[in-house]
Design an enzyme around this catalytic site. Structure first.
Site, PDB file in Angstrom:
ATOM      1  N   GLY A  12      -5.766   4.041  -4.865  1.00  0.00           N
ATOM      2  CA  GLY A  12      -5.109   2.664  -4.644  1.00  0.00           C
ATOM      3  C   GLY A  12      -3.560   3.116  -3.893  1.00  0.00           C
ATOM      4  O   GLY A  12      -2.588   2.477  -4.419  1.00  0.00           O
ATOM      5  N   GLY A  16       1.437  -0.856  -2.503  1.00  0.00           N
ATOM      6  CA  GLY A  16       2.243  -0.949  -3.863  1.00  0.00           C
ATOM      7  C   GLY A  16       2.505   0.337  -4.255  1.00  0.00           C
ATOM      8  O   GLY A  16       3.281   0.981  -3.529  1.00  0.00           O
ATOM      9  N   GLY A  18       1.552   3.062  -5.643  1.00  0.00           N
ATOM     10  CA  GLY A  18       0.650   3.959  -5.372  1.00  0.00           C
ATOM     11  C   GLY A  18       1.043   4.624  -3.859  1.00  0.00           C
ATOM     12  O   GLY A  18       1.197   5.858  -3.895  1.00  0.00           O
ATOM     13  N   SER A 144      -0.732  -0.834 -18.316  1.00  0.00           N
ATOM     14  CA  SER A 144       0.085  -2.069 -18.300  1.00  0.00           C
ATOM     15  C   SER A 144       0.305  -2.400 -19.824  1.00  0.00           C
ATOM     16  O   SER A 144      -0.257  -2.072 -20.615  1.00  0.00           O
ATOM     17  CB  SER A 144      -0.475  -3.397 -17.586  1.00  0.00           C
ATOM     18  N   TYR A 167      -7.832  -8.817 -16.877  1.00  0.00           N
ATOM     19  CA  TYR A 167      -6.879  -7.845 -16.479  1.00  0.00           C
ATOM     20  C   TYR A 167      -6.471  -7.117 -17.701  1.00  0.00           C
ATOM     21  O   TYR A 167      -6.403  -5.825 -17.594  1.00  0.00           O
ATOM     22  CB  TYR A 167      -5.668  -8.455 -15.722  1.00  0.00           C
TER      23      TYR A 167
HETATM   24  N1  LIG Z   1       2.829  -4.692 -10.124  1.00  0.00           N
HETATM   25  C1  LIG Z   1       3.185  -4.488 -11.475  1.00  0.00           C
HETATM   26  O1  LIG Z   1       4.158  -5.217 -11.936  1.00  0.00           O
HETATM   27  C2  LIG Z   1       2.544  -3.864 -12.319  1.00  0.00           C
HETATM   28  C3  LIG Z   1       2.823  -4.059 -13.538  1.00  0.00           C
HETATM   29  C4  LIG Z   1       2.042  -3.226 -14.656  1.00  0.00           C
HETATM   30  C5  LIG Z   1       0.985  -2.307 -13.945  1.00  0.00           C
HETATM   31  N2  LIG Z   1       0.691  -2.281 -12.652  1.00  0.00           N
HETATM   32  C6  LIG Z   1      -0.529  -1.357 -12.314  1.00  0.00           C
HETATM   33  O2  LIG Z   1      -0.123  -0.734 -10.969  1.00  0.00           O
HETATM   34  C7  LIG Z   1      -1.099  -0.429 -10.284  1.00  0.00           C
HETATM   35  C8  LIG Z   1      -0.773  -0.486  -9.001  1.00  0.00           C
HETATM   36  O3  LIG Z   1      -0.728  -1.842  -8.825  1.00  0.00           O
HETATM   37  P1  LIG Z   1       0.307  -2.301  -7.536  1.00  0.00           P
HETATM   38  O4  LIG Z   1       1.182  -3.687  -8.083  1.00  0.00           O
HETATM   39  O5  LIG Z   1       0.876  -1.408  -6.907  1.00  0.00           O
HETATM   40  O6  LIG Z   1      -0.634  -3.235  -6.810  1.00  0.00           O
HETATM   41  P2  LIG Z   1      -1.182  -3.381  -5.221  1.00  0.00           P
HETATM   42  O7  LIG Z   1       0.015  -3.594  -4.368  1.00  0.00           O
HETATM   43  O8  LIG Z   1      -2.173  -4.718  -5.335  1.00  0.00           O
HETATM   44  O9  LIG Z   1      -2.100  -2.314  -4.956  1.00  0.00           O
HETATM   45  C9  LIG Z   1      -3.229  -2.057  -5.642  1.00  0.00           C
HETATM   46  C10 LIG Z   1      -3.936  -0.914  -4.967  1.00  0.00           C
HETATM   47  O10 LIG Z   1      -5.292  -0.772  -5.464  1.00  0.00           O
HETATM   48  C11 LIG Z   1      -6.255  -0.841  -4.525  1.00  0.00           C
HETATM   49  N3  LIG Z   1      -7.430  -1.525  -4.748  1.00  0.00           N
HETATM   50  C12 LIG Z   1      -7.719  -2.731  -5.436  1.00  0.00           C
HETATM   51  N4  LIG Z   1      -8.970  -2.773  -5.370  1.00  0.00           N
HETATM   52  C13 LIG Z   1      -9.518  -1.804  -5.203  1.00  0.00           C
HETATM   53  C14 LIG Z   1     -10.867  -1.598  -4.955  1.00  0.00           C
HETATM   54  N5  LIG Z   1     -11.811  -2.468  -5.210  1.00  0.00           N
HETATM   55  N6  LIG Z   1     -11.273  -0.245  -4.567  1.00  0.00           N
HETATM   56  C15 LIG Z   1     -10.413   0.627  -4.265  1.00  0.00           C
HETATM   57  N7  LIG Z   1      -9.107   0.369  -4.214  1.00  0.00           N
HETATM   58  C16 LIG Z   1      -8.891  -0.863  -4.483  1.00  0.00           C
HETATM   59  C17 LIG Z   1      -5.602  -1.429  -3.351  1.00  0.00           C
HETATM   60  O11 LIG Z   1      -6.243  -1.131  -1.993  1.00  0.00           O
HETATM   61  P3  LIG Z   1      -6.338  -1.899  -0.744  1.00  0.00           P
HETATM   62  O12 LIG Z   1      -4.889  -1.431   0.221  1.00  0.00           O
HETATM   63  O13 LIG Z   1      -7.597  -1.658  -0.180  1.00  0.00           O
HETATM   64  O14 LIG Z   1      -6.129  -3.355  -1.014  1.00  0.00           O
HETATM   65  C18 LIG Z   1      -4.220  -0.785  -3.421  1.00  0.00           C
HETATM   66  O15 LIG Z   1      -3.970   0.298  -2.712  1.00  0.00           O
HETATM   67  C19 LIG Z   1      -2.423  -1.081 -10.854  1.00  0.00           C
HETATM   68  O16 LIG Z   1      -2.987  -0.307 -11.858  1.00  0.00           O
HETATM   69  C20 LIG Z   1      -1.655  -2.178 -11.685  1.00  0.00           C
HETATM   70  O17 LIG Z   1      -2.335  -2.890 -12.888  1.00  0.00           O
HETATM   71  C21 LIG Z   1       1.368  -2.888 -11.835  1.00  0.00           C
END
Ligand SMILES: NC(=O)c1ccc[n+]([C@@H]2O[C@H](COP(=O)([O-])OP(=O)(O)OC[C@H]3O[C@@H](n4cnc5c(N)ncnc54)[C@H](OP(=O)(O)O)[C@@H]3O)[C@@H](O)[C@H]2O)c1
Length: 275
Positions: A12, A16, A18, A144, A167
């Site tokens: 990912g 975001g 990542g 999380s 989630y």
């Molecule tokens: N945002 C927050 O505040 C927060 C808080 C706590 C934990 N987290 C954790 O941090 C991590 C990253 O989250 P983020 O906030 O950066 O989210 P994000 O911007 O929505 O990015 C999610 C990433 O996961 C990939 N992904 C989603 N579904 C997929 C699938 N079916 N197969 C392969 N790749 C997939 C997406 O790829 P595409 O580019 O192809 O869509 C994207 O690269 C997650 O595990 C999330 O639970 C986030």
């Protein structure tokens, strides 16, 4: 840990936090294996890394809602790399991506359990030989603070479904896996830790949930990068961090019988042999 010349897979990493971590590590000289579903988003990141004079990354495309594609991804990585210094299991979907109704994966599993947890579980098992070959090496599970205990009578949440429960269940499963795997990997030189990067970073999944961001990708990225390369966590394993601080997870994470049940179920679902 000096990241120059290290090989790091970040699932990912086309969006975001990542994506942020991938760019930082490439600029630090790491050979970054970018993963995502969308080749054009990966190209944009490759261009950005080039502009910043980072080391050229490789891109691997796979939809983690399919266990077959997850296995193919691992196969492709094993074909390109003989060792893996760090695996950051970061790909995930939030509570509201795709709407409020229950969704299932290609394999018919509840979608958040499948993508956020089970795919990472399978990928780690497929790539353990590469991680062991690079020891001391690290696995970082991006979980999380949102955690919900698993109801083993209804793991796929066919009753009382909500996106936030799905989630949070998937995120606790990642932490249970972290503790369980750390036990298994004792003495191997491979460590595994989980973290909550930051609360409501400004990312796609947070915006999809209609939530106003309250922290930055830089803040969450710093917490992930610390577990990737921080000298202060070298040798530490089986821990959960809230940002930069060690923290307690939901009590179910410390229930050895529940972890054992999850492990057996996950091996069966992923088609992996029980030891
Ligand atoms: N945002 C927050 O505040 C927060 C808080 C706590 C934990 N987290 C954790 O941090 C991590 C990253 O989250 P983020 O906030 O950066 O989210 P994000 O911007 O929505 O990015 C999610 C990433 O996961 C990939 N992904 C989603 N579904 C997929 C699938 N079916 N197969 C392969 N790749 C997939 C997406 O790829 P595409 O580019 O192809 O869509 C994207 O690269 C997650 O595990 C999330 O639970 C986030």
């Amino acid at each position: 840990m000096n990241m120059d010349g290290k090989t790091v897979l970040i699932t990912g990493s086309t969006d975001g936090v990542g994506r942020y971590v991938a760019a930082k590590l490439a600029v630090a000289g790491a050979k970054v294996l970018i993963h995502g579903r969308d080749a054009s988003r990966a190209r944009a990141l490759e261009e950005e890394i080039k502009r910043e004079r980072g080391r050229a990354p490789s891109f691997f495309q796979a939809d983690l809602s399919s266990l077959a594609e997850t296995a193919t991804l691992a196969h492709a990585i094993r074909g390109e790399c003989k060792r893996l210094d760090v695996l950051v299991s970061n790909a995930g979907i939030g509570s509201m991506n795709g709407g409020p109704t229950r969704q299932t994966s290609h394999d018919g599993h509840e979608l958040r359990f499948a993508v956020n947890y089970l795919a990472g579980f399978a990928l780690v098992h497929h790539l353990l030989p590469l991680l062991k070959a690079a020891a001391p090496s690290r696995i970082v599970n991006v979980a999380s603070l949102g955690q919900h205990p698993i109801d083993f009578d209804d793991v796929m949440i066919t009753r009382n479904y909500s996106g936030s429960r799905a989630y949070a269940q998937s995120k606790l499963a990642q932490i249970m896996f972290t503790i369980d795997l750390a036990e298994e990997l004792k003495g191997s030189g491979v460590t595994v830790n989980a973290l909550h990067p930051a609360t409501y970073m400004n990312t796609t999944m947070v915006r999809a949930g209609g939530i106003a961001p309250i922290s930055t990708v830089e803040e969450g990225g710093a917490a992930i990068l610390r577990l990737v390369s921080g000298d202060d966590v070298a040798g530490k394993s089986g821990l959960f961090f809230n940002g930069l601080r060690e923290a307690r997870a939901n009590p179910q994470a410390y229930d050895a019988a529940a972890r054992q049940r999850l492990r057996a179920l996950s091996l069966d679902l992923a088609g992996l042999p029980r030891p």
